[in-house]
Design a protein around this motif. Structure first.
Motif, PDB file in Angstrom:
ATOM      1  N   GLY A   1      37.351  35.076  38.445  1.00  0.00           N
ATOM      2  CA  GLY A   1      35.623  34.757  38.230  1.00  0.00           C
ATOM      3  C   GLY A   1      34.819  33.696  37.923  1.00  0.00           C
ATOM      4  O   GLY A   1      33.677  33.651  37.569  1.00  0.00           O
ATOM      5  N   TYR A   2      35.708  32.830  38.448  1.00  0.00           N
ATOM      6  CA  TYR A   2      35.160  31.753  38.493  1.00  0.00           C
ATOM      7  C   TYR A   2      34.626  30.841  40.343  1.00  0.00           C
ATOM      8  O   TYR A   2      33.309  30.743  39.949  1.00  0.00           O
ATOM      9  N   CYS A   3      35.465  31.155  40.796  1.00  0.00           N
ATOM     10  CA  CYS A   3      35.257  31.119  42.203  1.00  0.00           C
ATOM     11  C   CYS A   3      35.040  32.723  42.880  1.00  0.00           C
ATOM     12  O   CYS A   3      34.266  31.726  44.353  1.00  0.00           O
ATOM     13  N   ASP A   4      35.085  33.493  42.712  1.00  0.00           N
ATOM     14  CA  ASP A   4      34.692  34.112  42.972  1.00  0.00           C
ATOM     15  C   ASP A   4      36.082  35.167  44.709  1.00  0.00           C
ATOM     16  O   ASP A   4      35.889  35.696  45.354  1.00  0.00           O
ATOM     17  N   ARG A   5      36.833  34.272  45.305  1.00  0.00           N
ATOM     18  CA  ARG A   5      37.998  34.545  45.315  1.00  0.00           C
ATOM     19  C   ARG A   5      38.627  35.497  45.440  1.00  0.00           C
ATOM     20  O   ARG A   5      38.947  36.397  44.064  1.00  0.00           O
ATOM     21  N   ARG A   6      38.943  36.430  45.824  1.00  0.00           N
ATOM     22  CA  ARG A   6      39.406  37.746  46.031  1.00  0.00           C
ATOM     23  C   ARG A   6      41.006  38.319  46.361  1.00  0.00           C
ATOM     24  O   ARG A   6      41.507  37.507  47.136  1.00  0.00           O
ATOM     25  N   PHE A   7      41.429  38.276  45.513  1.00  0.00           N
ATOM     26  CA  PHE A   7      43.669  38.389  45.948  1.00  0.00           C
ATOM     27  C   PHE A   7      43.529  39.941  46.289  1.00  0.00           C
ATOM     28  O   PHE A   7      43.156  40.854  45.485  1.00  0.00           O
ATOM     29  N   VAL A   8      43.581  40.125  47.716  1.00  0.00           N
ATOM     30  CA  VAL A   8      44.256  41.711  47.915  1.00  0.00           C
ATOM     31  C   VAL A   8      45.751  42.031  47.890  1.00  0.00           C
ATOM     32  O   VAL A   8      45.932  41.296  48.948  1.00  0.00           O
ATOM     33  N   LEU A   9      46.587  42.797  47.602  1.00  0.00           N
ATOM     34  CA  LEU A   9      47.599  43.537  47.179  1.00  0.00           C
ATOM     35  C   LEU A   9      47.806  43.988  48.463  1.00  0.00           C
ATOM     36  O   LEU A   9      47.228  44.857  49.221  1.00  0.00           O
ATOM     37  N   ARG A  10      48.575  42.904  49.039  1.00  0.00           N
ATOM     38  CA  ARG A  10      49.150  44.339  50.731  1.00  0.00           C
ATOM     39  C   ARG A  10      49.938  45.290  50.811  1.00  0.00           C
ATOM     40  O   ARG A  10      50.800  45.372  49.335  1.00  0.00           O
ATOM     41  N   GLY A  11      49.600  46.587  51.605  1.00  0.00           N
ATOM     42  CA  GLY A  11      49.768  47.326  51.386  1.00  0.00           C
ATOM     43  C   GLY A  11      49.525  48.277  50.276  1.00  0.00           C
ATOM     44  O   GLY A  11      49.288  49.542  50.318  1.00  0.00           O
ATOM     45  N   GLY A  12      48.455  47.879  49.300  1.00  0.00           N
ATOM     46  CA  GLY A  12      47.557  48.310  48.431  1.00  0.00           C
ATOM     47  C   GLY A  12      46.113  49.493  49.066  1.00  0.00           C
ATOM     48  O   GLY A  12      45.797  48.933  50.006  1.00  0.00           O
ATOM     49  N   PRO A  13      45.970  50.030  48.491  1.00  0.00           N
ATOM     50  CA  PRO A  13      44.367  50.502  48.677  1.00  0.00           C
ATOM     51  C   PRO A  13      43.397  49.657  49.268  1.00  0.00           C
ATOM     52  O   PRO A  13      42.759  49.976  49.765  1.00  0.00           O
ATOM     53  N   ALA A  14      43.152  48.113  48.738  1.00  0.00           N
ATOM     54  CA  ALA A  14      42.325  47.829  49.279  1.00  0.00           C
ATOM     55  C   ALA A  14      42.414  47.358  50.687  1.00  0.00           C
ATOM     56  O   ALA A  14      41.487  46.021  51.420  1.00  0.00           O
ATOM     57  N   ASP A  15      43.404  46.659  50.716  1.00  0.00           N
ATOM     58  CA  ASP A  15      44.318  46.092  51.964  1.00  0.00           C
ATOM     59  C   ASP A  15      43.622  47.252  53.345  1.00  0.00           C
ATOM     60  O   ASP A  15      44.045  48.376  53.652  1.00  0.00           O
ATOM     61  N   GLY A  16      43.008  46.161  53.922  1.00  0.00           N
ATOM     62  CA  GLY A  16      42.663  46.501  55.165  1.00  0.00           C
ATOM     63  C   GLY A  16      40.826  47.138  54.424  1.00  0.00           C
ATOM     64  O   GLY A  16      40.470  47.651  56.670  1.00  0.00           O
ATOM     65  N   ALA A  17      40.653  46.841  53.622  1.00  0.00           N
ATOM     66  CA  ALA A  17      39.287  47.388  53.348  1.00  0.00           C
ATOM     67  C   ALA A  17      37.921  46.671  53.782  1.00  0.00           C
ATOM     68  O   ALA A  17      39.028  45.848  54.256  1.00  0.00           O
ATOM     69  N   ASP A  18      36.718  47.284  53.692  1.00  0.00           N
ATOM     70  CA  ASP A  18      35.650  46.327  54.306  1.00  0.00           C
ATOM     71  C   ASP A  18      35.598  45.955  52.870  1.00  0.00           C
ATOM     72  O   ASP A  18      34.997  46.259  51.735  1.00  0.00           O
ATOM     73  N   GLN A  19      35.935  44.313  53.201  1.00  0.00           N
ATOM     74  CA  GLN A  19      35.787  43.683  50.787  1.00  0.00           C
ATOM     75  C   GLN A  19      34.195  43.565  50.490  1.00  0.00           C
ATOM     76  O   GLN A  19      34.189  43.690  49.503  1.00  0.00           O
ATOM     77  N   ALA A  20      33.345  43.906  51.801  1.00  0.00           N
ATOM     78  CA  ALA A  20      31.635  43.435  51.124  1.00  0.00           C
ATOM     79  C   ALA A  20      31.630  45.240  50.802  1.00  0.00           C
ATOM     80  O   ALA A  20      30.888  44.418  49.973  1.00  0.00           O
ATOM     81  N   ALA A  21      32.135  46.143  50.799  1.00  0.00           N
ATOM     82  CA  ALA A  21      31.833  46.935  50.952  1.00  0.00           C
ATOM     83  C   ALA A  21      32.078  47.261  49.350  1.00  0.00           C
ATOM     84  O   ALA A  21      32.167  48.767  48.541  1.00  0.00           O
ATOM     85  N   LEU A  22      33.182  46.921  48.218  1.00  0.00           N
ATOM     86  CA  LEU A  22      34.274  47.187  47.353  1.00  0.00           C
ATOM     87  C   LEU A  22      32.780  46.254  46.362  1.00  0.00           C
ATOM     88  O   LEU A  22      33.050  45.670  46.736  1.00  0.00           O
ATOM     89  N   PRO A  23      33.359  47.033  45.176  1.00  0.00           N
ATOM     90  CA  PRO A  23      32.579  46.340  43.658  1.00  0.00           C
ATOM     91  C   PRO A  23      33.368  44.736  43.453  1.00  0.00           C
ATOM     92  O   PRO A  23      34.226  45.152  43.294  1.00  0.00           O
ATOM     93  N   ASP A  24      32.804  44.043  42.600  1.00  0.00           N
ATOM     94  CA  ASP A  24      33.548  43.255  41.728  1.00  0.00           C
ATOM     95  C   ASP A  24      34.731  43.576  41.042  1.00  0.00           C
ATOM     96  O   ASP A  24      34.159  44.213  40.033  1.00  0.00           O
ATOM     97  N   ILE A  25      35.849  43.243  40.547  1.00  0.00           N
ATOM     98  CA  ILE A  25      36.421  43.642  39.567  1.00  0.00           C
ATOM     99  C   ILE A  25      37.172  42.424  39.310  1.00  0.00           C
ATOM    100  O   ILE A  25      37.690  42.068  39.786  1.00  0.00           O
ATOM    101  N   SER A  26      37.050  41.849  37.957  1.00  0.00           N
ATOM    102  CA  SER A  26      37.205  40.686  37.346  1.00  0.00           C
ATOM    103  C   SER A  26      39.068  40.652  37.155  1.00  0.00           C
ATOM    104  O   SER A  26      38.525  42.370  36.159  1.00  0.00           O
ATOM    105  N   SER A  27      39.391  40.242  36.339  1.00  0.00           N
ATOM    106  CA  SER A  27      40.821  40.562  35.465  1.00  0.00           C
ATOM    107  C   SER A  27      41.024  41.217  34.295  1.00  0.00           C
ATOM    108  O   SER A  27      39.758  40.969  33.596  1.00  0.00           O
ATOM    109  N   ALA A  28      41.254  42.630  33.688  1.00  0.00           N
ATOM    110  CA  ALA A  28      40.760  42.994  32.377  1.00  0.00           C
ATOM    111  C   ALA A  28      39.481  44.109  32.510  1.00  0.00           C
ATOM    112  O   ALA A  28      38.995  44.393  31.164  1.00  0.00           O
ATOM    113  N   ALA A  29      38.864  43.802  33.637  1.00  0.00           N
ATOM    114  CA  ALA A  29      38.049  44.727  33.522  1.00  0.00           C
ATOM    115  C   ALA A  29      37.789  46.072  33.811  1.00  0.00           C
ATOM    116  O   ALA A  29      38.414  46.391  34.842  1.00  0.00           O
TER     117      ALA A  29
END
Length: 86
Positions: free
Chosen positions: A53-81
């Motif tokens: 929420g401070y710097c907009d850095r995105r953390f992607v779980l290796r092997g998870g559903p967002a790994d390899g996805a087009d990051q620009a197409a994914l919505p912002d998700i903050s912790s606990a949101a």
């Protein structure tokens, strides 16, 4: 139109921390008081990623559903949101 996150980091654990200066810290002339933000702990959920929420850095779980996805197409998700739409 979504804007891609400024930085995407692949991580191996669903719980991460961010202080906004970890990539800068190793450079010569590092001054901790002038860089970064308060350390926050973030939890990656079933979407496979979380944004700081401070710097907009995105953390992607290796092997998870967002790994390899087009990051620009994914919505912002903050912790606990919730991404549920009313």
């Amino acid at each position: 139109m979504n804007i891609p996150p400024p930085e995407v980091l692949l991580v191996d654990a669903p719980r991460v921390s961010c202080d906004g200066a970890s990539g800068i810290r190793t450079r010569a002339g590092y001054r901790p008081a002038a860089l970064g933000h308060p350390r926050v702990f973030l939890e990656i959920d079933e979407h496979g990623y979380v944004d700081c929420g401070y710097c907009d850095r995105r953390f992607v779980l290796r092997g998870g559903p967002a790994d390899g996805a087009d990051q620009a197409a994914l919505p912002d998700i903050s912790s606990a949101a919730s991404t549920a739409h009313s």
